[in-house]
Design an enzyme around this catalytic site. Structure first.
Site, PDB file in Angstrom:
ATOM      1  CG  HIS A 280       8.874  22.864  -4.454  1.00  0.00           C
ATOM      2  ND1 HIS A 280       9.891  23.346  -5.252  1.00  0.00           N
ATOM      3  CD2 HIS A 280       8.439  23.914  -3.709  1.00  0.00           C
ATOM      4  CE1 HIS A 280      10.080  24.626  -4.996  1.00  0.00           C
ATOM      5  NE2 HIS A 280       9.209  25.000  -4.060  1.00  0.00           N
ATOM      6  CG  HIS A 322       8.684  30.758  -6.862  1.00  0.00           C
ATOM      7  ND1 HIS A 322       9.859  31.455  -7.148  1.00  0.00           N
ATOM      8  CD2 HIS A 322       8.763  30.412  -5.555  1.00  0.00           C
ATOM      9  CE1 HIS A 322      10.596  31.522  -6.062  1.00  0.00           C
ATOM     10  NE2 HIS A 322       9.966  30.889  -5.075  1.00  0.00           N
TER      11      HIS A 322
END
Length: 510
Positions: A280, A322
């Site tokens: 991730h 992100h």
């Protein structure tokens, strides 16, 4: 289709300018044609004995004028290969001028030999992906400029795009004529289309060999001296491959056999076995998240997948980050959608927790795809908060295909992203992520929109929902597990891919 192929003399020392003038004269002498092809480097004969860039600039305008005049006069396509100045650099470029003298297609040579690399920029070369075929007036034209002809994987990449004709502007002045005939016949046969070659006449059994090869792999016309080769071909004629072949050339071949990355190429998303662990935002406990070092570490560890997030700058560039702001992960402040790429590239990701990585920059999507294409499966989470235009989504699609990553990528996102990518790039695999009040609603949508995957979250999952997803043929991602016991439990329930910030710990425990 009446084709005319120009074959000039390869100049001796001191003849360069006169030979160039002869090319212009031959162009001016053609009154009837449907397609005219010139040799490689028509504006700078004998590149080793003259000032390469000077001739590129001095001769190019006259060459282009002659090509445009011939195109208009004959109502023909004229294909010119020359060294073109482009943004302060130089390209080995083929240009198709249509019957109105307009640029209808541009091809920059894919394979540059070492002798050209000091003179011609090659940063544009992407590597991977299909290239070299363009449609002009309904005619599918493939390009194989000189050195391109030596690479079977390149000719196969052309073949799979089903060109009507392949044009080859060439030097190859030191290659034996019989080898050049074999190359022409082989490429025509492999691509099942016509092949036209234009080169420089040198004599003594070397170079030259301007020719026409039929889809059957037969040389049907060849120039044996200086001049214009003429041949009237039936462009509709196609050789039909034997039924028992059924191959698609490069698409069906195992890429690790012949691509430079070799064994570093991994199985694609359809073939990579499950269960998987997805790093991730890369290995974000060891390097700054969503950066090249974090992804590089994950790939070095052998990650089945890496996950990263894509946002859009104010000037429309997809970057990997992100948050919607740069505040948390860089030394700057501001909203990404209000910042240009240049402003974001000035920021440093190596702050606070990752002082050893000072100088690490926010990567663009293109930088990540170019570096890691085919080296791991990439879970690309596309955010659509500030940009939902098809133009922006198409940029992402174009980058993926540019680097041949389409089988190693799947797109994650909400409803807007799922529906846009289903419409714009139906061949790309998709993973439905969010926009739902419950796991049941999410599963129903994933099935209805044709997603190949869906991602369950911490509070919106159940063993029953995972089972139903499996039964519907949908792969189940789970976000996220950083402890081994939770990871083992989720795999027991039928999760296919676990996203984790602790890739190595989780992977080694399963």
């Amino acid at each position: 289709m009446l084709v005319k192929i120009i074959q000039p003399k390869y100049p001796d020392e001191g003849e360069e300018q006169r030979v160039f003038e002869s090319i212009v004269e031959m162009l001016g002498s053609i009154d009837e044609a449907d397609l005219i092809l010139l040799p490689e480097g028509s504006n700078m004969p004998a590149v080793k004995t003259v000032d390469y860039h000077r001739l590129a600039n001095v001769n190019l305008p006259a060459l282009i004028d002659a090509a445009k005049s011939a195109a208009k006069r004959c109502r023909a396509l004229v294909i010119v290969n020359a060294v073109y100045p482009v943004d302060g650099d130089y390209r080995n470029r083929s240009v198709v001028y249509d019957e109105n003298g307009n640029e209808a297609a541009i091809y920059d040579k894919a394979q540059l030999p070492p002798s050209e690399q000091p003179y011609v920029t090659h940063e544009y070369i992407a590597g991977g992906g299909l290239t070299g075929v363009y449609s002009v007036n309904g005619l599918r034209i493939g390009f194989a400029t000189c050195y391109d002809n030596y690479f079977d994987e390149y000719s196969e990449a052309l073949a799979v795009q089903r060109p009507d004709i392949i044009v080859s502007s060439s030097y190859q002045r030191t290659e034996a004529a019989h080898i050049l005939r074999l190359q022409a016949a082989h490429t025509a046969h492999k691509a099942e289309c016509w092949y036209l070659r234009s080169s420089w006449h040198k004599g003594n059994g070397l170079g030259g060999t301007s020719c026409v090869a039929s889809p059957d792999g037969i040389i049907v016309a060849e120039a044996t001296t200086v001049g214009v080769l003429s041949y009237d071909l039936d462009i509709k004629y196609k050789r039909t491959a034997p039924v028992n072949q059924g191959m698609k050339y490069r698409v069906d071949r195992e890429p690790s056999i012949y691509l430079p990355a070799g064994a570093a190429i991994t199985a694609n998303d359809e073939k990579m076995p499950y269960p998987r662990v997805c790093a991730h935002r890369g290995c974000n406990t060891l390097a700054p998240e969503n950066t090249m070092p974090a992804f590089g570490i994950a790939v070095a560890f052998g990650a089945d997948e890496i996950e990263f997030d894509v946002q859009c700058t104010s000037d429309g560039v997809p970057v990997v980050m992100h948050d919607t702001t740069v505040n948390r992960t860089t030394d700057g402040e501001g909203k990404i959608s209000n910042m240009t790429l240049a402003e974001i590239k000035a920021l440093d990701c190596g702050v606070g927790k990752f002082e050893a990585y000072r100088g690490t920059r926010v990567p663009t999507l293109e930088e990540v795809i170019r570096k890691f294409s085919c080296h791991t499966v990439m879970n690309v989470h596309v955010y659509s908060i500030d940009n939902t235009s098809d133009e922006y989504f198409q940029k992402i699609i174009d980058i993926i295909y540019k680097y041949g990553a389409e089988k190693h990528v799947y797109i994650g996102g909400g409803k807007c992203v799922m529906e846009a990518f289903a419409r714009l790039a139906p061949d790309l695999r998709r993973c439905s992520l969010y926009d739902f009040k419950s796991g049941e609603e999410h599963l129903e949508y994933a099935i209805s929109c044709g997603a190949q995957k869906m991602q369950f979250f911490l509070d919106k999952w159940s063993p029953e929902l995972i089972r139903k997803a499996n039964e519907a043929g949908i792969k189940a991602n789970y976000f996220f597990c950083d402890d081994t016991e939770s990871a083992k439990k989720m795999l027991k329930y039928g999760v296919d891919t676990i996203l984790s910030n602790e890739y190595l710990k989780i992977k080694s425990s399963l």
